[in-house]
Design a protein around this motif. Structure first.
Motif, PDB file in Angstrom:
ATOM      1  N   ARG A   2      -2.307  11.986  -2.744  1.00 50.51           N
ATOM      2  CA  ARG A   2      -1.481  12.167  -3.962  1.00 50.51           C
ATOM      3  C   ARG A   2      -0.007  11.917  -3.661  1.00 50.51           C
ATOM      4  NH1 ARG A   2      -4.243  17.381  -7.017  1.00 50.51           N
ATOM      5  NH2 ARG A   2      -6.359  16.595  -6.910  1.00 50.51           N
ATOM      6  N   HIS A   3       0.271  10.825  -2.976  1.00 54.34           N
ATOM      7  CA  HIS A   3       1.625  10.617  -2.485  1.00 54.34           C
ATOM      8  C   HIS A   3       2.603  10.175  -3.567  1.00 54.34           C
ATOM      9  CE1 HIS A   3      -0.460  10.371   1.582  1.00 54.34           C
ATOM     10  NE2 HIS A   3       0.365  11.403   1.636  1.00 54.34           N
ATOM     11  N   ALA A   4       2.117   9.605  -4.659  1.00 57.20           N
ATOM     12  CA  ALA A   4       3.046   9.267  -5.746  1.00 57.20           C
ATOM     13  C   ALA A   4       3.625  10.547  -6.335  1.00 57.20           C
ATOM     14  CB  ALA A   4       2.328   8.444  -6.818  1.00 57.20           C
ATOM     15  N   GLY A  56       3.076   4.674  -3.873  1.00 57.31           N
ATOM     16  CA  GLY A  56       2.331   5.861  -3.471  1.00 57.31           C
ATOM     17  C   GLY A  56       0.973   5.877  -4.142  1.00 57.31           C
ATOM     18  N   CYS A  57       0.107   6.751  -3.650  1.00 63.68           N
ATOM     19  CA  CYS A  57      -1.261   6.776  -4.172  1.00 63.68           C
ATOM     20  C   CYS A  57      -1.390   7.786  -5.309  1.00 63.68           C
ATOM     21  CB  CYS A  57      -2.254   7.042  -3.044  1.00 63.68           C
ATOM     22  SG  CYS A  57      -1.901   8.500  -2.045  1.00 63.68           S
ATOM     23  N   CYS A  58      -2.425   7.590  -6.113  1.00 62.37           N
ATOM     24  CA  CYS A  58      -2.632   8.347  -7.348  1.00 62.37           C
ATOM     25  C   CYS A  58      -3.231   9.720  -7.064  1.00 62.37           C
ATOM     26  CB  CYS A  58      -3.567   7.565  -8.266  1.00 62.37           C
ATOM     27  SG  CYS A  58      -5.268   7.504  -7.650  1.00 62.37           S
ATOM     28  N   GLY A  84       0.832  -1.194   0.000  1.00 55.76           N
ATOM     29  CA  GLY A  84       0.000   0.000   0.000  1.00 55.76           C
ATOM     30  C   GLY A  84       0.864   1.240   0.000  1.00 55.76           C
ATOM     31  N   CYS A  85       0.212   2.391  -0.124  1.00 56.58           N
ATOM     32  CA  CYS A  85       0.925   3.662  -0.135  1.00 56.58           C
ATOM     33  C   CYS A  85       1.702   3.850   1.170  1.00 56.58           C
ATOM     34  CB  CYS A  85      -0.083   4.796  -0.323  1.00 56.58           C
ATOM     35  SG  CYS A  85       0.633   6.425  -0.069  1.00 56.58           S
ATOM     36  N   VAL A  86       2.987   4.144   1.035  1.00 55.30           N
ATOM     37  CA  VAL A  86       3.859   4.276   2.206  1.00 55.30           C
ATOM     38  C   VAL A  86       3.297   5.301   3.195  1.00 55.30           C
ATOM     39  CG1 VAL A  86       6.149   5.014   2.981  1.00 55.30           C
ATOM     40  CG2 VAL A  86       5.930   3.635   0.911  1.00 55.30           C
ATOM     41  N   GLU A  87       2.967   6.497   2.693  1.00 55.68           N
ATOM     42  CA  GLU A  87       2.532   7.578   3.580  1.00 55.68           C
ATOM     43  C   GLU A  87       1.135   7.313   4.142  1.00 55.68           C
ATOM     44  OE1 GLU A  87       4.091   8.072   0.687  1.00 55.68           O
ATOM     45  OE2 GLU A  87       5.910   9.129   1.292  1.00 55.68           O
ATOM     46  N   CYS A  88       0.247   6.735   3.317  1.00 50.37           N
ATOM     47  CA  CYS A  88      -1.110   6.456   3.802  1.00 50.37           C
ATOM     48  C   CYS A  88      -1.095   5.369   4.877  1.00 50.37           C
ATOM     49  CB  CYS A  88      -2.029   6.046   2.659  1.00 50.37           C
ATOM     50  SG  CYS A  88      -2.518   7.406   1.587  1.00 50.37           S
ATOM     51  N   LEU A  89      -0.252   4.373   4.688  1.00 52.07           N
ATOM     52  CA  LEU A  89      -0.153   3.324   5.703  1.00 52.07           C
ATOM     53  C   LEU A  89       0.362   3.920   7.010  1.00 52.07           C
ATOM     54  CD1 LEU A  89       1.310   0.305   3.689  1.00 52.07           C
ATOM     55  CD2 LEU A  89      -0.978   0.489   4.667  1.00 52.07           C
TER      56      LEU A  89
HETATM   57 ZN   LIG Z   1      -1.011   7.953  -0.087  1.00 55.18          ZN
END
Ligand SMILES: [Zn+2]
Ligand SMILES: [Zn+2]
Ligand SMILES: [Zn+2]
Length: 98
Positions: free
Chosen positions: A52-54, A44-46, A20-25
């Motif tokens: 928008r972490h990617a 990262g997320c889209c 999963g997204c590093v920052e969201c996790l």
């Molecule tokens: Zn994220």
């Protein structure tokens, strides 16, 4: 032959940082779709996701412009610097979460 970008040579055979997204996790966020950095494996997320972490990862790491989709069955690449989407013939299937 589809157009690719000059950064493709900098892409590595990366290990995904996780499922999963590093920052969201880390922060307990939610994502919509996942992208993987082809320089370091950061997931990262889209841009449809709140974090928008990617994209944020690219802003923090200007030398990591290339991502691939981290979604099952999606094989496209994206270069932030060139704003170019493409597919790579003969490239291994995109790594993806399950
Ligand atoms: Zn994220
Ligand atoms: Zn490029
Ligand atoms: Zn990276």
């Amino acid at each position: 032959m589809a157009q690719t970008c000059e950064h493709l040579g900098a892409a590595h055979d990366v290990d995904p940082s996780g499922d999963g997204c590093v920052e969201c996790l880390r922060d307990g966020g939610r994502w919509v779709h996942l992208r993987i950095c082809m320089s370091c494996g950061h997931v990262g997320c889209c841009n449809d996701s709140p974090g928008r972490h990617a994209t944020a990862h690219w802003h923090d790491n200007a030398d990591h412009p290339l991502i691939r989709s981290f979604e099952p069955g999606e094989n496209w690449w994206w270069c932030y610097q060139d704003e170019l989407a493409f597919e790579v013939e003969g490239a291994p299937p995109a790594p993806s979460h399950h």
